[in-house]
Design a protein around this motif. Structure first.
Motif, PDB file in Angstrom:
ATOM      1  N   GLU A   1      30.900  38.512  33.705  1.00  0.00           N
ATOM      2  CA  GLU A   1      30.530  38.870  34.738  1.00  0.00           C
ATOM      3  C   GLU A   1      31.246  38.344  36.015  1.00  0.00           C
ATOM      4  O   GLU A   1      30.625  37.937  36.862  1.00  0.00           O
ATOM      5  CB  GLU A   1      29.360  38.440  35.229  1.00  0.00           C
ATOM      6  CG  GLU A   1      28.764  38.235  34.330  1.00  0.00           C
ATOM      7  CD  GLU A   1      26.624  37.636  34.755  1.00  0.00           C
ATOM      8  OE1 GLU A   1      26.072  37.727  34.823  1.00  0.00           O
ATOM      9  OE2 GLU A   1      26.074  38.509  33.614  1.00  0.00           O
ATOM     10  N   GLY A   2      32.915  38.313  35.788  1.00  0.00           N
ATOM     11  CA  GLY A   2      33.633  37.384  36.220  1.00  0.00           C
ATOM     12  C   GLY A   2      33.530  37.834  37.922  1.00  0.00           C
ATOM     13  O   GLY A   2      33.403  37.287  38.893  1.00  0.00           O
ATOM     14  N   GLU A   3      33.945  39.580  37.914  1.00  0.00           N
ATOM     15  CA  GLU A   3      34.072  39.965  39.504  1.00  0.00           C
ATOM     16  C   GLU A   3      32.456  39.881  39.984  1.00  0.00           C
ATOM     17  O   GLU A   3      31.978  39.361  41.306  1.00  0.00           O
ATOM     18  CB  GLU A   3      34.370  42.036  39.431  1.00  0.00           C
ATOM     19  CG  GLU A   3      35.229  41.869  38.458  1.00  0.00           C
ATOM     20  CD  GLU A   3      36.668  41.779  39.195  1.00  0.00           C
ATOM     21  OE1 GLU A   3      35.845  41.015  40.557  1.00  0.00           O
ATOM     22  OE2 GLU A   3      37.603  41.244  39.262  1.00  0.00           O
ATOM     23  N   GLU A   4      31.090  39.694  39.234  1.00  0.00           N
ATOM     24  CA  GLU A   4      30.239  39.745  40.083  1.00  0.00           C
ATOM     25  C   GLU A   4      29.458  38.431  40.731  1.00  0.00           C
ATOM     26  O   GLU A   4      29.388  38.287  41.331  1.00  0.00           O
ATOM     27  CB  GLU A   4      29.055  40.013  38.746  1.00  0.00           C
ATOM     28  CG  GLU A   4      27.558  40.212  39.662  1.00  0.00           C
ATOM     29  CD  GLU A   4      26.694  40.174  38.223  1.00  0.00           C
ATOM     30  OE1 GLU A   4      26.757  40.788  37.349  1.00  0.00           O
ATOM     31  OE2 GLU A   4      25.275  39.677  38.557  1.00  0.00           O
TER      32      GLU A   4
ATOM     33  N   MET B   1      32.156  35.990  41.475  1.00  0.00           N
ATOM     34  CA  MET B   1      32.705  36.233  43.199  1.00  0.00           C
ATOM     35  C   MET B   1      32.165  36.656  43.895  1.00  0.00           C
ATOM     36  O   MET B   1      32.170  36.673  45.132  1.00  0.00           O
ATOM     37  CB  MET B   1      34.696  36.463  42.571  1.00  0.00           C
ATOM     38  CG  MET B   1      35.422  35.778  41.856  1.00  0.00           C
ATOM     39  SD  MET B   1      35.333  34.566  41.808  1.00  0.00           S
ATOM     40  CE  MET B   1      37.085  34.659  43.050  1.00  0.00           C
ATOM     41  N   ARG B   2      31.229  37.919  44.093  1.00  0.00           N
ATOM     42  CA  ARG B   2      30.343  38.783  44.536  1.00  0.00           C
ATOM     43  C   ARG B   2      29.202  37.776  45.452  1.00  0.00           C
ATOM     44  O   ARG B   2      29.101  37.935  46.570  1.00  0.00           O
ATOM     45  CB  ARG B   2      30.422  39.971  44.825  1.00  0.00           C
ATOM     46  CG  ARG B   2      30.522  40.727  44.952  1.00  0.00           C
ATOM     47  CD  ARG B   2      30.116  42.396  44.373  1.00  0.00           C
ATOM     48  NE  ARG B   2      29.458  42.996  43.285  1.00  0.00           N
ATOM     49  CZ  ARG B   2      29.363  43.391  42.461  1.00  0.00           C
ATOM     50  NH1 ARG B   2      31.128  43.367  41.883  1.00  0.00           N
ATOM     51  NH2 ARG B   2      29.012  42.855  41.224  1.00  0.00           N
TER      52      ARG B   2
ATOM     53  N   ARG C   1      43.595  33.434  48.412  1.00  0.00           N
ATOM     54  CA  ARG C   1      42.076  33.979  47.846  1.00  0.00           C
ATOM     55  C   ARG C   1      43.215  35.176  47.561  1.00  0.00           C
ATOM     56  O   ARG C   1      43.995  35.774  47.390  1.00  0.00           O
ATOM     57  CB  ARG C   1      41.667  35.028  49.235  1.00  0.00           C
ATOM     58  CG  ARG C   1      40.998  33.521  49.926  1.00  0.00           C
ATOM     59  CD  ARG C   1      39.491  33.534  49.724  1.00  0.00           C
ATOM     60  NE  ARG C   1      38.586  33.754  49.380  1.00  0.00           N
ATOM     61  CZ  ARG C   1      37.310  33.378  48.868  1.00  0.00           C
ATOM     62  NH1 ARG C   1      37.868  32.923  47.813  1.00  0.00           N
ATOM     63  NH2 ARG C   1      37.127  35.078  48.324  1.00  0.00           N
ATOM     64  N   GLY C   2      42.338  35.613  46.030  1.00  0.00           N
ATOM     65  CA  GLY C   2      42.520  36.558  45.468  1.00  0.00           C
ATOM     66  C   GLY C   2      43.458  36.184  43.864  1.00  0.00           C
ATOM     67  O   GLY C   2      44.008  35.098  44.285  1.00  0.00           O
ATOM     68  N   GLU C   3      43.794  36.898  43.345  1.00  0.00           N
ATOM     69  CA  GLU C   3      44.315  36.363  41.919  1.00  0.00           C
ATOM     70  C   GLU C   3      43.557  35.022  41.024  1.00  0.00           C
ATOM     71  O   GLU C   3      44.268  34.399  41.098  1.00  0.00           O
ATOM     72  CB  GLU C   3      45.489  36.643  42.170  1.00  0.00           C
ATOM     73  CG  GLU C   3      46.715  37.995  41.982  1.00  0.00           C
ATOM     74  CD  GLU C   3      47.825  36.961  41.727  1.00  0.00           C
ATOM     75  OE1 GLU C   3      48.246  37.509  40.527  1.00  0.00           O
ATOM     76  OE2 GLU C   3      48.733  37.397  42.277  1.00  0.00           O
ATOM     77  N   ARG C   4      42.696  35.046  41.242  1.00  0.00           N
ATOM     78  CA  ARG C   4      41.964  33.754  40.780  1.00  0.00           C
ATOM     79  C   ARG C   4      41.710  33.884  39.011  1.00  0.00           C
ATOM     80  O   ARG C   4      39.940  32.797  38.995  1.00  0.00           O
ATOM     81  CB  ARG C   4      41.073  32.974  41.877  1.00  0.00           C
ATOM     82  CG  ARG C   4      41.160  32.350  42.731  1.00  0.00           C
ATOM     83  CD  ARG C   4      40.707  32.990  43.643  1.00  0.00           C
ATOM     84  NE  ARG C   4      39.588  34.180  43.876  1.00  0.00           N
ATOM     85  CZ  ARG C   4      39.316  34.576  44.613  1.00  0.00           C
ATOM     86  NH1 ARG C   4      38.660  33.646  45.806  1.00  0.00           N
ATOM     87  NH2 ARG C   4      39.112  36.077  44.757  1.00  0.00           N
ATOM     88  N   ILE C   5      41.320  34.935  38.965  1.00  0.00           N
ATOM     89  CA  ILE C   5      40.293  35.240  37.365  1.00  0.00           C
ATOM     90  C   ILE C   5      41.781  34.796  36.641  1.00  0.00           C
ATOM     91  O   ILE C   5      42.691  36.256  36.061  1.00  0.00           O
ATOM     92  CB  ILE C   5      40.512  36.805  37.926  1.00  0.00           C
ATOM     93  CG1 ILE C   5      38.541  36.626  39.118  1.00  0.00           C
ATOM     94  CG2 ILE C   5      38.823  36.765  36.275  1.00  0.00           C
ATOM     95  CD1 ILE C   5      37.885  37.553  38.965  1.00  0.00           C
TER      96      ILE C   5
END
Ligand code: SAH
Ligand code: SF4
Ligand code: F3S
Length: 485
Positions: free
Chosen positions: A110-113, A115-116, A144-148
């Motif tokens: 749940e990487g995106e979750e 971050m959210r 920020r961004g591209e951190r996954i």
């Protein structure tokens, strides 16, 4: 604000100055593989000037290495992140930065979750991307961004990790296999760790030699399905786990070899034979069965029945009669009836475990079992779990008590709480507590077992039997607890 306050330059320079390394705190959840991965993350970051500390307080970089296996395990991460956010804000107020990373199986799932839900998180890194940590850190610091980093490429990971390992322990984990193709219907591992992949024999042997050279005496080979190991051998052909174990046994100084976790369907004849032949292979086997019900074994997609498990146990005990058996159980799988549960109790009574883990079924998003009908209510499942745990604890106490009066070799690993007390491991993996023994740490010595308690054994040097007045320290319950293996 969620941007990290540490500029890229300082993140990647060796240390601010020789006297003040940057502080790294890694909190590890879940299985032994996460423990191994946490050590390797520390290894990757050490050349960048990070030294590990044992609290998040005052750390420049905090990594949560997470577990997704049950809901409770995954939810813990979010509450921990809440606390870290406050720390990060406090530090920011005094002009210092704190970088927060989420690694491991929750990161993968749940990487995106993450971050959210928790903007204080600077980066998310999946289990196969730890070698990218330095790069991810720079990117985090710049923008920020591209951190996954959450791709599945375990070969890259192992190729890129440093060959030098830190640590001072005499017992170490060594990952030889990752991932799972079994797709048990309740389990997230095939999704969080990807497909089965084995490291080449040469890479494993090189790491093991390095460990032995550093004084490691016992190595535990890790894999989600470690006995499905098929890493490339010197001849270019796949090697079995048994062959790997024989090769490891030739390394001078490596006196004890263990492996975990095994699947019943991959328990090959040569591995069973090795238990009878190789003194270095410890008499302990973690062989989860999950349930004693044939009907549920089918619904779980375990691809074997209870009789096959019994036959397997018979063959293993024939090869190594004193072997300590361990397992995992799930109680309350969808549709579990009293009859199914009774089959589990019956299986446990027949097998007689030295220790075992048991868990309440936890529906995991995306797994087939989560949407099966007839989820078992807590009020039904919980009393079953307690009954199973009582039985497993009784078996564990009986196994430990039966060690009383025996003499066997113990590897002493660390100091105990009492003055001069040392704690070691028996061949069967129990903790052994011994007074006046701190000088034996790092050694394997014959020990007379004066008594066996619920969670540990009390040892004395042979020939020095005396009635010890003090009780061994109560240890956290290793067996039969509702915890992550
Ligand atoms: N590869 C190992 C186990 C990996 S997970 C094997 O095949 O046995 C460790 C244990 O967690 C499992 O053996 C199982 O008992 C438990 N487990 C996995 N998914 C679970 C779930 N959804 N709910 C409860 N326990 C679970
Ligand atoms: Fe999960 Fe183990 Fe089944 Fe793989 S074999 S799906 S890791 S329980
Ligand atoms: Fe948990 Fe991942 Fe291990 S889900 S049990 S940390 S493989």
């Amino acid at each position: 604000m969620t941007d990290t306050l540490v500029p890229a330059q300082s993140l990647l320079s060796p240390a601010d100055d020789a006297g003040s390394p940057k502080r790294l705190f890694i909190k590890t959840y879940g299985c032994q593989m996460n423990v191994y991965d946490s050590e390797r993350m520390a290894d990757v970051l050490r050349p960048l000037g990070y030294a590990t500390t044992d609290t998040a307080e005052g750390a420049d970089f905090v990594i949560l290495n997470t577990c997704h296996i049950r809901e409770k395990a995954a939810e813990k991460v979010y509450s921990e992140l809440g606390k870290l956010r406050e720390m990060k804000e406090d530090r920011a107020a005094s002009g210092r930065g704190m970088t927060i990373a989420v690694a491991g199986c929750v990161a993968q799932a749940e990487g995106e979750e993450i971050m959210r839900r928790q903007p204080a998180v600077d980066l998310v890194v999946g289990p196969q991307a730890y070698h990218q940590l330095p790069e991810l850190l720079t990117r985090t610091a710049r923008a920020r961004g591209e951190r996954i980093g959450a791709d599945f490429a375990p070969n890259d990971k192992f190729d890129a990790l440093p060959t030098q390992r830190g640590g001072t322990s005499v017992a170490a984990f060594l990952t030889v296999q990752e991932g799972c193709d079994k797709f048990c219907t309740f389990c997230v591992v095939p999704y969080t760790r990807g497909a089965e992949w084995s490291r080449p024999v040469a890479a494993v042997l090189a790491e093991a030699r390095e460990l032995a050279a550093r004084g490691v005496r016992e190595v535990t080979l890790l894999g989600q399905n470690v006995n499905a190991y098929d890493g490339e051998g010197a001849d270019g052909k796949p090697s079995s786990l048994a062959r790997l174990v024989y090769a490891l046994a030739d390394i001078p100084g490596l006196d004890r070899i263990r492996y975990t976790t095994s699947h019943p369907n991959d328990m090959s004849d040569d591995l069973i034979a090795a238990h009878g032949e190789l003194p270095q292979l410890m008499p302990y086997l973690h062989l989860p069965v999950q349930t004693g019900s044939d009907r549920l074994l089918r619904l779980m997609n375990r691809k074997h029945g209870r009789q096959k498990y019994f036959d397997l146990i018979d063959r293993i005990r024939e090869a190594r009669p004193d072997i300590a058996l361990s397992g995992d159980f799930i109680v309350g799988f969808p549709g579990e009836t009293d009859r199914d549960f009774e089959d589990t109790m019956d299986l446990v009574r027949r097998v007689r475990y030295a220790s075992a883990f048991s868990f309440l079924y936890s529906p995991r998003p995306g797994t087939p079992a989560a949407t099966m009908g007839a989820q078992v209510p807590d009020a039904v499942a919980r009393p079953r779990l307690h009954a199973l745990q009582a039985l497993l604890l009784e078996q564990q106490a009986a196994f430990n008590a039966a060690q009383g009066g025996k003499t066997f070799e113990v590897l002493f690993e660390k100091k105990g709480r009492e003055r001069r007390q040392a704690i070691g491991r028996s061949p069967y993996l129990q903790s052994v507590h011994m007074e006046d023994a701190d000088h034996l740490i790092g050694q394997i010595v014959p020990v007379f077992i004066a008594s066996g308690e619920q969670n540990s054994l009390t040892g004395q040097l042979p020939g020095h039997h005396h009635q010890s007045g003090s009780r061994p320290q109560a240890e956290s319950r290793r067996a039969a607890s509702d915890r992550t293996p």
